[in-house]
Design a protein around this motif. Sequence first.
Motif, PDB file in Angstrom:
ATOM      1  N   LEU A 107     -24.867  36.286  -3.304  1.00 20.69           N
ATOM      2  CA  LEU A 107     -23.918  35.343  -3.885  1.00 20.69           C
ATOM      3  C   LEU A 107     -24.658  34.330  -4.741  1.00 20.69           C
ATOM      4  CD1 LEU A 107     -21.630  34.578  -0.807  1.00 20.69           C
ATOM      5  CD2 LEU A 107     -21.387  36.392  -2.518  1.00 20.69           C
ATOM      6  N   GLY A 108     -24.033  33.933  -5.833  1.00 20.16           N
ATOM      7  CA  GLY A 108     -24.651  32.948  -6.705  1.00 20.16           C
ATOM      8  C   GLY A 108     -23.617  32.235  -7.548  1.00 20.16           C
ATOM      9  N   ALA A 109     -24.089  31.654  -8.646  1.00 22.75           N
ATOM     10  CA  ALA A 109     -23.198  30.917  -9.550  1.00 22.75           C
ATOM     11  C   ALA A 109     -23.762  30.994 -10.959  1.00 22.75           C
ATOM     12  CB  ALA A 109     -23.049  29.470  -9.104  1.00 22.75           C
ATOM     13  N   LEU A 110     -22.852  31.072 -11.927  1.00 19.98           N
ATOM     14  CA  LEU A 110     -23.214  31.105 -13.335  1.00 19.98           C
ATOM     15  C   LEU A 110     -22.773  29.811 -13.996  1.00 19.98           C
ATOM     16  CD1 LEU A 110     -24.074  32.841 -15.935  1.00 19.98           C
ATOM     17  CD2 LEU A 110     -21.603  33.217 -16.192  1.00 19.98           C
ATOM     18  N   SER A 111     -23.695  29.159 -14.709  1.00 20.11           N
ATOM     19  CA  SER A 111     -23.330  27.993 -15.493  1.00 20.11           C
ATOM     20  C   SER A 111     -22.581  28.449 -16.738  1.00 20.11           C
ATOM     21  CB  SER A 111     -24.578  27.199 -15.909  1.00 20.11           C
ATOM     22  OG  SER A 111     -24.241  26.232 -16.895  1.00 20.11           O
ATOM     23  N   VAL A 112     -21.366  27.952 -16.928  1.00 13.36           N
ATOM     24  CA  VAL A 112     -20.613  28.313 -18.129  1.00 13.36           C
ATOM     25  C   VAL A 112     -20.993  27.405 -19.293  1.00 13.36           C
ATOM     26  CG1 VAL A 112     -18.710  29.234 -16.767  1.00 13.36           C
ATOM     27  CG2 VAL A 112     -18.637  26.859 -17.520  1.00 13.36           C
ATOM     28  N   ILE A 113     -22.003  26.556 -19.076  1.00 16.87           N
ATOM     29  CA  ILE A 113     -22.542  25.716 -20.143  1.00 16.87           C
ATOM     30  C   ILE A 113     -23.726  26.384 -20.822  1.00 16.87           C
ATOM     31  CG2 ILE A 113     -23.499  23.465 -20.748  1.00 16.87           C
ATOM     32  CD1 ILE A 113     -20.590  23.395 -19.789  1.00 16.87           C
ATOM     33  N   ASP A 114     -24.715  26.843 -20.004  1.00 18.82           N
ATOM     34  CA  ASP A 114     -25.928  27.417 -20.598  1.00 18.82           C
ATOM     35  C   ASP A 114     -26.218  28.854 -20.170  1.00 18.82           C
ATOM     36  OD1 ASP A 114     -26.946  27.233 -18.009  1.00 18.82           O
ATOM     37  OD2 ASP A 114     -28.140  25.454 -18.419  1.00 18.82           O
ATOM     38  N   GLN A 160     -20.743  22.467   0.844  1.00 21.89           N
ATOM     39  CA  GLN A 160     -20.715  21.540  -0.287  1.00 21.89           C
ATOM     40  C   GLN A 160     -21.548  22.095  -1.443  1.00 21.89           C
ATOM     41  OE1 GLN A 160     -21.619  17.519   0.809  1.00 21.89           O
ATOM     42  NE2 GLN A 160     -21.329  16.709  -1.250  1.00 21.89           N
ATOM     43  N   PHE A 161     -21.055  21.886  -2.658  1.00 19.81           N
ATOM     44  CA  PHE A 161     -21.668  22.483  -3.848  1.00 19.81           C
ATOM     45  C   PHE A 161     -21.624  21.486  -4.992  1.00 19.81           C
ATOM     46  CE2 PHE A 161     -20.885  24.904  -7.837  1.00 19.81           C
ATOM     47  CZ  PHE A 161     -22.067  25.631  -7.907  1.00 19.81           C
ATOM     48  N   SER A 162     -22.745  21.367  -5.707  1.00 23.06           N
ATOM     49  CA  SER A 162     -22.794  20.471  -6.861  1.00 23.06           C
ATOM     50  C   SER A 162     -23.981  20.837  -7.733  1.00 23.06           C
ATOM     51  CB  SER A 162     -22.913  19.006  -6.414  1.00 23.06           C
ATOM     52  OG  SER A 162     -22.993  18.143  -7.531  1.00 23.06           O
ATOM     53  N   GLY A 163     -23.782  20.857  -9.033  1.00 20.76           N
ATOM     54  CA  GLY A 163     -24.872  21.107  -9.960  1.00 20.76           C
ATOM     55  C   GLY A 163     -25.570  22.429  -9.784  1.00 20.76           C
ATOM     56  N   GLY A 164     -24.847  23.430  -9.297  1.00 17.50           N
ATOM     57  CA  GLY A 164     -25.449  24.746  -9.099  1.00 17.50           C
ATOM     58  C   GLY A 164     -26.268  24.877  -7.837  1.00 17.50           C
ATOM     59  N   ALA A 165     -26.114  23.942  -6.884  1.00 18.91           N
ATOM     60  CA  ALA A 165     -26.891  23.987  -5.642  1.00 18.91           C
ATOM     61  C   ALA A 165     -25.996  23.659  -4.451  1.00 18.91           C
ATOM     62  CB  ALA A 165     -28.052  22.996  -5.703  1.00 18.91           C
ATOM     63  N   LEU A 166     -26.334  24.223  -3.300  1.00 16.72           N
ATOM     64  CA  LEU A 166     -25.629  23.958  -2.059  1.00 16.72           C
ATOM     65  C   LEU A 166     -26.315  22.846  -1.289  1.00 16.72           C
ATOM     66  CD1 LEU A 166     -25.090  27.660  -0.890  1.00 16.72           C
ATOM     67  CD2 LEU A 166     -23.398  26.154  -1.957  1.00 16.72           C
ATOM     68  N   SER A 167     -25.520  22.125  -0.496  1.00 11.04           N
ATOM     69  CA  SER A 167     -26.090  21.093   0.370  1.00 11.04           C
ATOM     70  C   SER A 167     -25.327  21.077   1.680  1.00 11.04           C
ATOM     71  CB  SER A 167     -26.026  19.714  -0.306  1.00 11.04           C
ATOM     72  OG  SER A 167     -24.689  19.362  -0.601  1.00 11.04           O
ATOM     73  N   GLY A 168     -25.931  20.467   2.694  1.00 11.23           N
ATOM     74  CA  GLY A 168     -25.296  20.451   4.001  1.00 11.23           C
ATOM     75  C   GLY A 168     -25.342  21.818   4.650  1.00 11.23           C
ATOM     76  N   GLU A 169     -24.513  22.004   5.664  1.00 15.40           N
ATOM     77  CA  GLU A 169     -24.478  23.251   6.421  1.00 15.40           C
ATOM     78  C   GLU A 169     -23.152  23.969   6.190  1.00 15.40           C
ATOM     79  OE1 GLU A 169     -26.945  24.581   8.172  1.00 15.40           O
ATOM     80  OE2 GLU A 169     -28.225  22.893   7.569  1.00 15.40           O
ATOM     81  N   PRO A 170     -23.158  25.305   6.295  1.00 15.62           N
ATOM     82  CA  PRO A 170     -21.893  26.048   6.158  1.00 15.62           C
ATOM     83  C   PRO A 170     -20.914  25.669   7.265  1.00 15.62           C
ATOM     84  CG  PRO A 170     -23.791  27.510   5.969  1.00 15.62           C
ATOM     85  CD  PRO A 170     -24.313  26.201   6.449  1.00 15.62           C
ATOM     86  N   VAL A 171     -19.636  25.633   6.920  1.00 16.09           N
ATOM     87  CA  VAL A 171     -18.567  25.327   7.867  1.00 16.09           C
ATOM     88  C   VAL A 171     -17.664  26.553   7.979  1.00 16.09           C
ATOM     89  CG1 VAL A 171     -16.583  23.850   8.370  1.00 16.09           C
ATOM     90  CG2 VAL A 171     -18.634  22.878   7.305  1.00 16.09           C
ATOM     91  N   GLN A 172     -17.398  26.987   9.209  1.00 16.22           N
ATOM     92  CA  GLN A 172     -16.497  28.124   9.406  1.00 16.22           C
ATOM     93  C   GLN A 172     -15.059  27.629   9.355  1.00 16.22           C
ATOM     94  OE1 GLN A 172     -17.458  31.035  12.494  1.00 16.22           O
ATOM     95  NE2 GLN A 172     -15.302  31.076  13.109  1.00 16.22           N
ATOM     96  N   LEU A 173     -14.288  28.132   8.395  1.00 17.24           N
ATOM     97  CA  LEU A 173     -12.917  27.682   8.204  1.00 17.24           C
ATOM     98  C   LEU A 173     -11.895  28.540   8.942  1.00 17.24           C
ATOM     99  CD1 LEU A 173     -12.934  26.860   4.381  1.00 17.24           C
ATOM    100  CD2 LEU A 173     -13.560  25.387   6.307  1.00 17.24           C
ATOM    101  N   ASP A 174     -12.138  29.842   9.006  1.00 15.93           N
ATOM    102  CA  ASP A 174     -11.146  30.724   9.617  1.00 15.93           C
ATOM    103  C   ASP A 174     -11.813  32.056   9.954  1.00 15.93           C
ATOM    104  OD1 ASP A 174      -8.728  31.597  10.598  1.00 15.93           O
ATOM    105  OD2 ASP A 174      -7.612  31.259   8.738  1.00 15.93           O
ATOM    106  N   THR A 175     -11.180  32.804  10.823  1.00 13.59           N
ATOM    107  CA  THR A 175     -11.689  34.132  11.182  1.00 13.59           C
ATOM    108  C   THR A 175     -10.528  35.023  11.575  1.00 13.59           C
ATOM    109  OG1 THR A 175     -13.305  35.325  12.546  1.00 13.59           O
ATOM    110  CG2 THR A 175     -12.059  33.568  13.605  1.00 13.59           C
ATOM    111  N   GLY A 176     -10.742  36.333  11.525  1.00 12.11           N
ATOM    112  CA  GLY A 176      -9.704  37.268  11.911  1.00 12.11           C
ATOM    113  C   GLY A 176     -10.304  38.623  12.218  1.00 12.11           C
TER     114      GLY A 176
END
Length: 404
Positions: A107-114, A160-176
């Motif tokens: 998983l990653g992210a693409l900057s739509v600026i550069d 949490q995500f900002s400026g193309g980087a993750l911070s903090g810890e993953p939070v589990q929102l739901d499961t099934g």
Amino acid sequence: MAWCDRGHKGITRRGFALGAAAAGTAAAVLSGCGSEDKKVKPTSGEPQVVEDSSQIIDALEEFEGKDTGLNPVKIWNLPLGTVLFHSDGSWAAAMMAPESAQHVNTLGALSVIDGSLVTLKEDPTLGRTYGFFDVRCGSGVYAWIEIDYATRIWVLLAQQFSGGALSGEPVQLDTGDKNWEPPLFTCTGPTVIWQKMPLASGDRRSSDSHCYRWSVGDAKETEVWKSTGRFATPPRVSNGILTLTPRVRNEEGTYYGLTAVDLQSPNNTKLDQLVLPASVRPFEAVYTGEVFAFSIEASYDSAGSLGKMGTFVGREGGPYVYFSREPAAQIAYSGTRYLVKTQSAHYMFDPANQLLDSISSPDRSLGFGDYPASEGSVSTFVTYATVRDAKGIPSGVVARTFEL
């Protein structure tokens, strides 16, 4: 780029007569975009069976095909297997398929600026038995699904995500488990919105479906909407308004209600609703602030004009602008310009100016051409396409941006 469907057409006599209606619809859309003063629209809740042809403005018949300058502003070459999802902000979530025996996908992210492509997750959070299934990001949050294909247990996580980087810890929102479909979800700003629905063939198929929301920093999720039966379309957010398609009028049959919900109100206020004819299942839907833009991927007999295959723009009572091509993806718009994906091309129709245009796909792209990464209200429209080399072998992905 060239208009490639019916050539350049002048406005017909009927088109001239309907011009005021088309322009009025478009003006309403434009006035609603970005408005902070969201108003509740009067609705009857009655199914909209449209038999009067004067209520339908056929874009392919009435609008002029014209080159409006929809040319790519930026073009980037990405690794083969990259899939993009862009909702808001300057980053698009990316599912990638690296040439590695250790990682089936990352998983990653693409900057739509550069055009910079960063890897954010190489290994599933829940361990080696899990794999990445889906991903989205907003300007302040990154969300993804991990699934164990052996047990069919899935988990929705966010970080949490900002400026193309993750911070903090993953939070589990739901499961099934195998009785619950992996959720359809989207991100907007710091918020994740998802639909938890029973699998149509599972043991819980008679259970209600729920739409939830969670923002970075929240202790737990909150419910936005409940549907007695499955939602028909993925959740879409545009200008702070969430569009859902729950089941309605359950005591009478199978009806879907396109529903606009104000995410900025404390009680998730319903701003507008359009109930489709019986059994008509929408394929995609988004609310502009004044009208719904929605598509139907099959034709339904005895359902009137709103049971035809294609894309519509309007609200309860009409009129409706209609683009009669089979839809293949979500709808994006900018002001009064609507961008729709068909099987082989992207088209733009503009009710305010009664114009049609198309976006040419990259050279040597596969049969379906460009696929939209963007959804809802956009100023930068992002597409991606798998392309072939000179020998006809898939060789990479071309991402392009269009400034609207």
